[in-house]
Motif scaffolding. Structure first.
Motif, mmCIF file in Angstrom:
data_model
loop_
_atom_site.group_PDB
_atom_site.id
_atom_site.type_symbol
_atom_site.label_atom_id
_atom_site.label_comp_id
_atom_site.label_asym_id
_atom_site.label_seq_id
_atom_site.Cartn_x
_atom_site.Cartn_y
_atom_site.Cartn_z
ATOM 1 N N GLY A 13 -4.305 -3.023 6.141
ATOM 2 C CA GLY A 13 -2.941 -3.450 6.441
ATOM 3 C C GLY A 13 -2.021 -3.280 5.251
ATOM 4 N N ILE A 14 -0.754 -3.359 5.542
ATOM 5 C CA ILE A 14 0.287 -3.296 4.506
ATOM 6 C C ILE A 14 1.329 -4.359 4.830
ATOM 7 C CG2 ILE A 14 2.126 -1.847 3.521
ATOM 8 C CD1 ILE A 14 0.396 0.528 3.722
ATOM 9 N N GLN A 15 1.875 -4.970 3.783
ATOM 10 C CA GLN A 15 2.896 -5.996 4.004
ATOM 11 C C GLN A 15 4.257 -5.368 4.321
ATOM 12 O OE1 GLN A 15 3.076 -9.330 1.124
ATOM 13 N NE2 GLN A 15 1.753 -8.002 -0.087
ATOM 14 N N SER A 17 7.092 -6.060 3.404
ATOM 15 C CA SER A 17 7.871 -6.891 2.479
ATOM 16 C C SER A 17 8.910 -6.090 1.718
ATOM 17 C CB SER A 17 6.921 -7.588 1.490
ATOM 18 O OG SER A 17 6.080 -6.635 0.877
ATOM 19 N N HIS A 21 6.388 2.669 -0.244
ATOM 20 C CA HIS A 21 6.558 3.591 -1.376
ATOM 21 C C HIS A 21 5.377 4.542 -1.496
ATOM 22 C CE1 HIS A 21 3.754 1.118 -3.671
ATOM 23 N NE2 HIS A 21 4.434 0.045 -3.313
ATOM 24 N N GLY A 23 3.067 4.795 -3.626
ATOM 25 C CA GLY A 23 1.780 4.156 -3.916
ATOM 26 C C GLY A 23 1.096 3.708 -2.631
ATOM 27 N N ASN A 24 1.877 3.086 -1.735
ATOM 28 C CA ASN A 24 1.314 2.665 -0.438
ATOM 29 C C ASN A 24 0.840 3.901 0.347
ATOM 30 O OD1 ASN A 24 4.108 0.464 -0.124
ATOM 31 N ND2 ASN A 24 2.065 -0.172 -0.710
ATOM 32 N N GLY A 27 -2.194 5.611 -1.815
ATOM 33 C CA GLY A 27 -3.326 4.702 -2.006
ATOM 34 C C GLY A 27 -3.891 4.208 -0.682
ATOM 35 N N GLN A 114 -4.117 -11.185 -8.513
ATOM 36 C CA GLN A 114 -2.840 -10.935 -7.822
ATOM 37 C C GLN A 114 -2.016 -12.226 -7.743
ATOM 38 O OE1 GLN A 114 -2.210 -8.165 -4.362
ATOM 39 N NE2 GLN A 114 -1.580 -10.028 -3.328
ATOM 40 N N LYS A 118 1.632 -12.537 -9.252
ATOM 41 C CA LYS A 118 2.793 -12.793 -8.395
ATOM 42 C C LYS A 118 3.404 -14.160 -8.645
ATOM 43 C CE LYS A 118 2.210 -9.474 -4.756
ATOM 44 N NZ LYS A 118 2.146 -9.161 -3.356
ATOM 45 N N ASP A 154 -5.876 -1.964 -6.558
ATOM 46 C CA ASP A 154 -5.426 -3.338 -6.830
ATOM 47 C C ASP A 154 -6.047 -4.359 -5.883
ATOM 48 O OD1 ASP A 154 -3.858 -1.992 -4.844
ATOM 49 O OD2 ASP A 154 -2.397 -3.611 -4.906
ATOM 50 N N ARG A 191 -4.432 4.192 -7.772
ATOM 51 C CA ARG A 191 -3.469 3.309 -8.452
ATOM 52 C C ARG A 191 -2.310 4.161 -8.955
ATOM 53 N NH1 ARG A 191 -3.206 -1.942 -11.252
ATOM 54 N NH2 ARG A 191 -5.105 -2.530 -10.195
ATOM 55 N N LYS A 201 1.768 -0.960 -12.071
ATOM 56 C CA LYS A 201 1.583 -0.219 -10.819
ATOM 57 C C LYS A 201 2.914 -0.092 -10.083
ATOM 58 C CE LYS A 201 0.481 -3.374 -7.139
ATOM 59 N NZ LYS A 201 0.129 -3.375 -5.778
ATOM 60 N N SER A 203 5.337 -0.586 -7.272
ATOM 61 C CA SER A 203 5.309 -1.771 -6.417
ATOM 62 C C SER A 203 6.641 -1.967 -5.703
ATOM 63 C CB SER A 203 4.989 -2.957 -7.337
ATOM 64 O OG SER A 203 5.299 -4.156 -6.723
ATOM 65 N N SER A 205 8.047 -4.726 -5.126
ATOM 66 C CA SER A 205 8.830 -5.823 -5.692
ATOM 67 C C SER A 205 9.341 -5.538 -7.108
ATOM 68 C CB SER A 205 8.017 -7.111 -5.663
ATOM 69 O OG SER A 205 6.796 -6.891 -6.311
HETATM 70 N N1 AQP Z 1 0.766 1.528 -6.727
HETATM 71 C C1 AQP Z 1 -0.175 1.647 -5.820
HETATM 72 N N2 AQP Z 1 -1.092 2.636 -5.895
HETATM 73 C C2 AQP Z 1 -2.050 2.766 -4.938
HETATM 74 N N3 AQP Z 1 -2.145 1.940 -3.873
HETATM 75 C C3 AQP Z 1 -1.246 0.943 -3.758
HETATM 76 N N4 AQP Z 1 -1.053 -0.016 -2.848
HETATM 77 C C4 AQP Z 1 0.012 -0.774 -3.187
HETATM 78 N N5 AQP Z 1 0.534 -0.322 -4.330
HETATM 79 C C5 AQP Z 1 -0.211 0.747 -4.718
HETATM 80 C C6 AQP Z 1 -1.903 -0.171 -1.690
HETATM 81 O O1 AQP Z 1 -1.059 -0.284 -0.548
HETATM 82 C C7 AQP Z 1 -1.672 -1.162 0.381
HETATM 83 C C8 AQP Z 1 -0.708 -2.200 0.824
HETATM 84 O O2 AQP Z 1 -0.248 -3.018 -0.206
HETATM 85 P P1 AQP Z 1 0.543 -4.331 0.212
HETATM 86 O O3 AQP Z 1 1.850 -4.012 0.761
HETATM 87 O O4 AQP Z 1 -0.290 -5.176 1.071
HETATM 88 O O5 AQP Z 1 0.735 -5.129 -1.069
HETATM 89 P P2 AQP Z 1 0.743 -4.771 -2.530
HETATM 90 O O6 AQP Z 1 -0.539 -4.175 -2.972
HETATM 91 O O7 AQP Z 1 1.098 -6.056 -3.182
HETATM 92 O O8 AQP Z 1 1.890 -3.685 -2.589
HETATM 93 P P3 AQP Z 1 3.134 -3.728 -3.458
HETATM 94 O O9 AQP Z 1 3.945 -2.540 -3.238
HETATM 95 O O10 AQP Z 1 2.736 -3.990 -4.872
HETATM 96 O O11 AQP Z 1 3.934 -4.941 -2.867
HETATM 97 P P4 AQP Z 1 4.544 -6.165 -3.585
HETATM 98 O O12 AQP Z 1 5.432 -5.603 -4.627
HETATM 99 O O13 AQP Z 1 5.270 -6.873 -2.489
HETATM 100 O O14 AQP Z 1 3.424 -6.926 -4.149
HETATM 101 C C9 AQP Z 1 -2.911 -1.763 -0.290
HETATM 102 O O15 AQP Z 1 -4.037 -1.040 0.157
HETATM 103 C C10 AQP Z 1 -2.665 -1.495 -1.742
HETATM 104 O O16 AQP Z 1 -3.874 -1.356 -2.451
#
Ligand code: AQP
Length: 338
Positions: A13-15, A17, A21, A23-24, A27, A114, A118, A154, A191, A201, A203, A205
């Motif tokens: 799943g993905i948030q 939020s 991007h 990375g999502n 990754g 995490q 956060k 992560d 990552r 990373k 992100s 946020s």
């Molecule tokens: N930078 C990244 N590189 C590789 N994979 C990444 N993921 C997130 N950032 C990277 C992977 O995307 C999936 C969903 O992540 P998420 O939305 O549940 O939360 P997150 O990991 O907290 O993503 P963000 O972008 O960093 O969100 P915020 O900023 O709100 O905390 C996961 O499989 C994650 O590994």
């Protein structure tokens, strides 16, 4: 029972939020698509209950949930091949999370990096939901008896905790009910780092929009962000060992490799010796070629939000055929009168 005794099933799943991007995409989503083509049942989720562990504007949350669903579909996740859901429409996730809140130990949760990242320095003001996030994540996975979870690097610690929860539940109740799920963390871009700081990373946020490539960025914005990405003054090496102490250079090469389905070694065999003034335009061209069709398709899908809602409602129905019996059996094991 080992994972091989369970139906091979993928959950991830993905948030919703913020903006999806690169990375999502690299990754997680890109690998969701490839696992959909393998011999797995696949369930992919917009984890809206996770998103509200940090306050979300309700209208933005609704928009982001639909846009994330559009991003999944535009990237190649087919609602005909995968079950596509938003978490809150499948109530068994939250119900199993309560049971897991009673299985997980405070000491385990306190070690989660995490939460520390956060919550920052003001952990007292963080929501209880943010602290309990990994128990809900374990429930998301185990309410499907999922055997494999593709994620970015992560999330490794949360998946270890998922295995700890499954092990303790099975042990406490003398059953072999929940599988020990395998994390699937592989490829060049497990990552993806910020374009402004190779130690952080990428992100949703990050307050700096220039730190990430959003899936909704247009071609000019993508090219500009890559042109401005932080680098060092040296030419690219011809072998991966030459990237070791060069986090920004390594990041851009990893992104190139993942976007082009190449190994880092194969990329360096082609671009070794180039200065960033030559490599960055190549990377920008590749990123635009791969991402623009996805963002265009996302925009097309977002023009019909009712269709996205129908897909998610149908997914919830399919998901509950799996989750309702697993939750019922869990309640029975725990001793709830049914
Ligand atoms: N930078 C990244 N590189 C590789 N994979 C990444 N993921 C997130 N950032 C990277 C992977 O995307 C999936 C969903 O992540 P998420 O939305 O549940 O939360 P997150 O990991 O907290 O993503 P963000 O972008 O960093 O969100 P915020 O900023 O709100 O905390 C996961 O499989 C994650 O590994």
């Amino acid at each position: 029972m080992s994972p091989s005794d369970f139906t091979p099933r993928v959950f991830s799943g993905i948030q919703p939020s913020g903006d999806l991007h690169l990375g999502n995409y690299l990754g997680a989503i890109k690998r969701f698509v490839s696992m959909q083509e393998d011999a797995y049942e696949t369930v992919y989720c917009m984890v809206d209950l996770h998103a509200i562990t940090v306050w979300q504007d309700p209208a933005a949350l609704r928009h982001n949930t639909r846009e994330l669903a559009a991003g999944f579909i535009a990237s190649g996740i087919s609602p005909e091949k995968s079950i596509l859901i938003n978490q809150s429409q499948v109530p068994e996730h939250a119900q199993l999370a309560w049971i897991f809140n009673c299985v997980a130990r405070m000491g385990w949760m306190k070690r989660m990096t995490q939460f520390k990242d956060k919550a920052g320095k003001n952990a007292e003001a963080a929501s209880l939901g943010l602290f309990g996030y990994p128990a809900l994540m374990a429930a998301d996975i185990l309410v499907y008896h999922a055997t494999h979870v593709p994620v970015g690097d992560d999330q490794k610690q949360h998946l270890e905790l998922t295995r700890d929860i499954a092990t303790k539940f099975n042990h406490d109740y003398g059953v072999d009910f929940f599988p020990l799920t395998e994390p699937v963390i592989k490829g060049a871009a497990t990552r993806v780092m910020s374009l402004r700081d190779g130690a952080k990373k990428m992100s949703k946020s990050d307050p700096s929009d220039a730190s990430r490539i959003n899936m909704t960025d247009d071609a000019d914005t993508i090219a500009k962000k890559i042109r401005k990405a932080k680098t060092d003054p040296h030419a690219l090496p011809s072998e991966a060992a030459g990237l070791e102490d060069r986090p920004e250079a390594r990041n851009l090469v990893n992104i190139y490799a993942a976007l082009n389905d190449q190994t880092v070694e194969a990329v360096l065999a082609e671009v070794g010796g180039q200065q960033f003034g030559t490599f960055k335009p190549l990377l920008a061209e590749l990123a635009v070629a791969k991402l623009s069709p996805i963002s265009q398709e996302m925009a097309r899908l977002m023009a019909d939000p009712a269709e996205i809602d129908r897909i998610l409602a149908r997914g919830a129905g399919q998901a509950r055929e799996i989750t309702v019996p697993i939750l019922e059996k869990t309640y029975e094991i725990v001793g709830m009168v049914r």
